[in-house]
Design a protein around this motif. Sequence first.
Motif, PDB file in Angstrom:
ATOM      1  N   GLU A  51       1.915 -16.842   9.815  1.00  9.53           N
ATOM      2  CA  GLU A  51       0.505 -16.120   8.879  1.00  9.53           C
ATOM      3  C   GLU A  51      -0.138 -14.857   9.423  1.00  9.53           C
ATOM      4  OE1 GLU A  51      -2.388 -18.713   8.987  1.00  9.53           O
ATOM      5  OE2 GLU A  51      -0.768 -20.253   8.484  1.00  9.53           O
ATOM      6  N   GLU A  55      -5.759 -12.555   4.527  1.00 13.17           N
ATOM      7  CA  GLU A  55      -6.012 -13.262   2.816  1.00 13.17           C
ATOM      8  C   GLU A  55      -6.183 -12.487   1.336  1.00 13.17           C
ATOM      9  OE1 GLU A  55      -7.887 -17.147   1.804  1.00 13.17           O
ATOM     10  OE2 GLU A  55      -8.602 -16.483   3.586  1.00 13.17           O
ATOM     11  N   ASN A  56      -7.084 -11.154   1.664  1.00 12.85           N
ATOM     12  CA  ASN A  56      -7.611 -11.036   0.123  1.00 12.85           C
ATOM     13  C   ASN A  56      -6.276 -10.242  -0.133  1.00 12.85           C
ATOM     14  OD1 ASN A  56      -8.064  -9.241   2.804  1.00 12.85           O
ATOM     15  ND2 ASN A  56      -9.128  -8.251   1.826  1.00 12.85           N
ATOM     16  N   GLN A  58      -3.463 -10.829   0.873  1.00  9.50           N
ATOM     17  CA  GLN A  58      -2.068 -11.280   0.217  1.00  9.50           C
ATOM     18  C   GLN A  58      -2.216 -11.643  -1.037  1.00  9.50           C
ATOM     19  OE1 GLN A  58      -1.145 -14.654   2.843  1.00  9.50           O
ATOM     20  NE2 GLN A  58       1.436 -14.925   2.258  1.00  9.50           N
ATOM     21  N   ASN A  59      -3.286 -12.329  -1.601  1.00  6.06           N
ATOM     22  CA  ASN A  59      -3.235 -12.953  -2.400  1.00  6.06           C
ATOM     23  C   ASN A  59      -3.550 -11.940  -4.080  1.00  6.06           C
ATOM     24  OD1 ASN A  59      -3.916 -15.554  -2.163  1.00  6.06           O
ATOM     25  ND2 ASN A  59      -6.450 -15.301  -1.127  1.00  6.06           N
ATOM     26  N   SER A  60      -4.074 -11.017  -3.257  1.00  6.72           N
ATOM     27  CA  SER A  60      -3.800 -10.005  -4.891  1.00  6.72           C
ATOM     28  C   SER A  60      -2.912  -8.787  -4.672  1.00  6.72           C
ATOM     29  CB  SER A  60      -4.782  -7.969  -4.313  1.00  6.72           C
ATOM     30  OG  SER A  60      -4.602  -7.540  -4.844  1.00  6.72           O
ATOM     31  N   THR A  62       0.059 -11.682  -4.515  1.00  3.78           N
ATOM     32  CA  THR A  62       0.673 -12.309  -5.129  1.00  3.78           C
ATOM     33  C   THR A  62       0.168 -12.037  -6.533  1.00  3.78           C
ATOM     34  OG1 THR A  62      -0.014 -14.067  -3.154  1.00  3.78           O
ATOM     35  CG2 THR A  62       0.957 -14.937  -4.726  1.00  3.78           C
ATOM     36  N   VAL A  63      -0.816 -12.509  -7.240  1.00  4.99           N
ATOM     37  CA  VAL A  63      -1.334 -12.345  -8.463  1.00  4.99           C
ATOM     38  C   VAL A  63      -0.466 -10.844  -8.949  1.00  4.99           C
ATOM     39  CG1 VAL A  63      -3.098 -10.865 -10.298  1.00  4.99           C
ATOM     40  CG2 VAL A  63      -3.758 -13.116  -8.451  1.00  4.99           C
ATOM     41  N   CYS A  68       4.875  -8.929   0.096  1.00  5.15           N
ATOM     42  CA  CYS A  68       4.495  -9.294   1.653  1.00  5.15           C
ATOM     43  C   CYS A  68       5.509  -9.785   2.545  1.00  5.15           C
ATOM     44  CB  CYS A  68       3.213 -10.461   1.422  1.00  5.15           C
ATOM     45  SG  CYS A  68       1.969 -10.038   0.510  1.00  5.15           S
TER      46      CYS A  68
END
Length: 696
Positions: A51, A55-56, A58-60, A62-63, A68
């Motif tokens: 990991e 997180e922010n 990776q989320n961006s 992914t959208v 990544c």
Amino acid sequence: MAEDDPITTPTIPDDPETFLGLALERFEMAEQAERQIREKSIIDLKFRAGEQWPENIQNSRTVDQRPCLTINRIPQFVRQVTNDARHNRPSVKVSPVDDGGDEDIAKIINGMFRHIEVSSNADIAYDTAVDSQVTIGFGYFRVITKYTDDDSFEQDLVIQRIKNPFTVYFDPGCIEPDYSDANWAFIVDEMTKENYKSAYPDSAMASLEDFQSVGDHAPGWADGNSVRIAEYFVREHDEKWLYQLEDGTVTDKLPKGEKPKNKRRVRVPKITWYKINAIEILEKQEWAGRWIPIIPVLGDDLDIDGKRELIGLVRFAQDPQRMLNYWVTAQTEAIALAPKAPWLLAAGQMKGFEAIWQTANIKTSSHLPYNPISIDGIQVPPPQRMTAEPPVQAMSQASIAASQYLKDVTGIYDASLGQAGAETSGKAILARQSQSNISNFHFLDNLSRSIKHLGRILLDLLPKIYDTERVVRIIGADGSASTAKINSPVKDPITGAIIKIENDITIGKYDVVVDVGPSYSTKRKENADAMIQISQAYPALWQLAGDLMVGELDWPGADALAERLKMALPPNIQQAIAQEEQGQEPLPPQVQAKMQQAMQMVQQLTQALNAAHQKLESKQIENQAKLQVAAMDNQTKIATAQIQAHSQANLATLQAELDHFAGVMDNYMGQQNMQQQAQLQNQNQQSQNQNQPSAN
């Protein structure tokens, strides 16, 4: 209170409610003191597991359906350190430090330690603790007692791993690196409601319908579905008087009417083990040792503004690892998405073909139709891609730099990772590997401190757990197993009174040291390689030590071949080996030299006797031979006397053989004299018969 009465300083209240209140207060204190350490350590552990993207971000990505990538090199660096600890396993050894200790008993204790490690699978406990130490900065293992079997009251010591280091909470007031000065510690376990009621059906909490009320009283200790159980170790101290009598004897009980030479107060530690939940004491037991039997294995142990900070190898490797992930992802994205650059076209060129153009960067189409249009009478060119050459070379250089930063931060370089470098000689490669080992040697050194504390705990517990007569299994340094009877009373055959206790491990003082190095099997292989190399340079060594070289080899039939080679050794070496196996001390070099001289004299005497036998044709020759033999006999006796002066016991057999030989020689000479006399008489008789006149 009388002066010789013990002085107790209680620290644990007798009232259960007050006791549990103090326990919960101490747990909260430890939790608060280690909260930041544990939060950072959780991040370290997750980072090692992969990991590694914030997180922010990776989320961006992914959208946006952007990659990544994680090129996780952290486990490789961690295993480089942990596997070195496995290869160079620290081990404890004890040696006597006072008159009550004994070297033979120390060997038995060392063998018992090795048996405890083997039977406990202690290597698993060590490896688990070291893995946590290197990854998050701390790990633990413990010592417990277990009954030897279901129908016995005898107990054995067991070294047990603590898989989850986050379940251990120590007294934050301890400052020693092995936590040997801790006054309390917790090991917690979360149990489901059903499992708890099955394990403790008669407890007060088991009768509760809802555990939530307990959680309201003690947050974190219970909720609607689970309950926290804690092993709670408490160390108290009893103070007592210690006296030194006039004869030097030290005792804690002063004989009646006797005045001590010296006296002082001493604090004797006492450990009590509890199992508790938030509202009751479930179990209680006195622990036999003087230390809390939980052994920490620490990484970097820092003190920052009075607060402890524990750091492993992963902590400062996170940033270069993230850099590597970013650059590899950017490089991959730039190359992989280069054919999918946006199209440049005029408005209206895709009219009627929108469905095809919307998938132009997703699907591979055989053709892309468009509408040719003009603007102000000028024909607009066909649609074109906005292509640009990505800076792949710069990204590759950045990835290489990130990899180098990882090595710099961890102190582990290519030579230690098995990669070929600029070094060509073996000496240079070993020097580079040594640099990497030294940069992380503190992990292994801290493990050695923990193993030493383990040795002290075992040495303290051994005479208390193994305090009766019993047969124990001991394991030698080479892994060979045997048994020994300890605490065995020897009785007088007439009176039946106990004369002494054989192999009494309950008396005497012993010191603990730690030996760090390769295992016995590794040393055996290294010894065999070294012997073979020496024998290649000095072939004659094979004739003198071939059995030892083959005996060190680890393949089937090696021992049988070694025994066969031993039979071909020179007689003097075989004799020395036999004496050593029978427990006899080898003869000193001076005595061996004298014995060799005596054997040479015996050979000379034998040759002289043979020569004398051939020359005994006349009385003169016979007398001369006697004189020579007598002279040699005197020399032999003188030499024998000198040899006896050096080693009378070892030369007794040789002296007997020499005396026997002298007796045989005297008998032989006497027989020769008698034969000579008889021969002379016969000659005289024949001469007289010839000189007498005939009767006719």
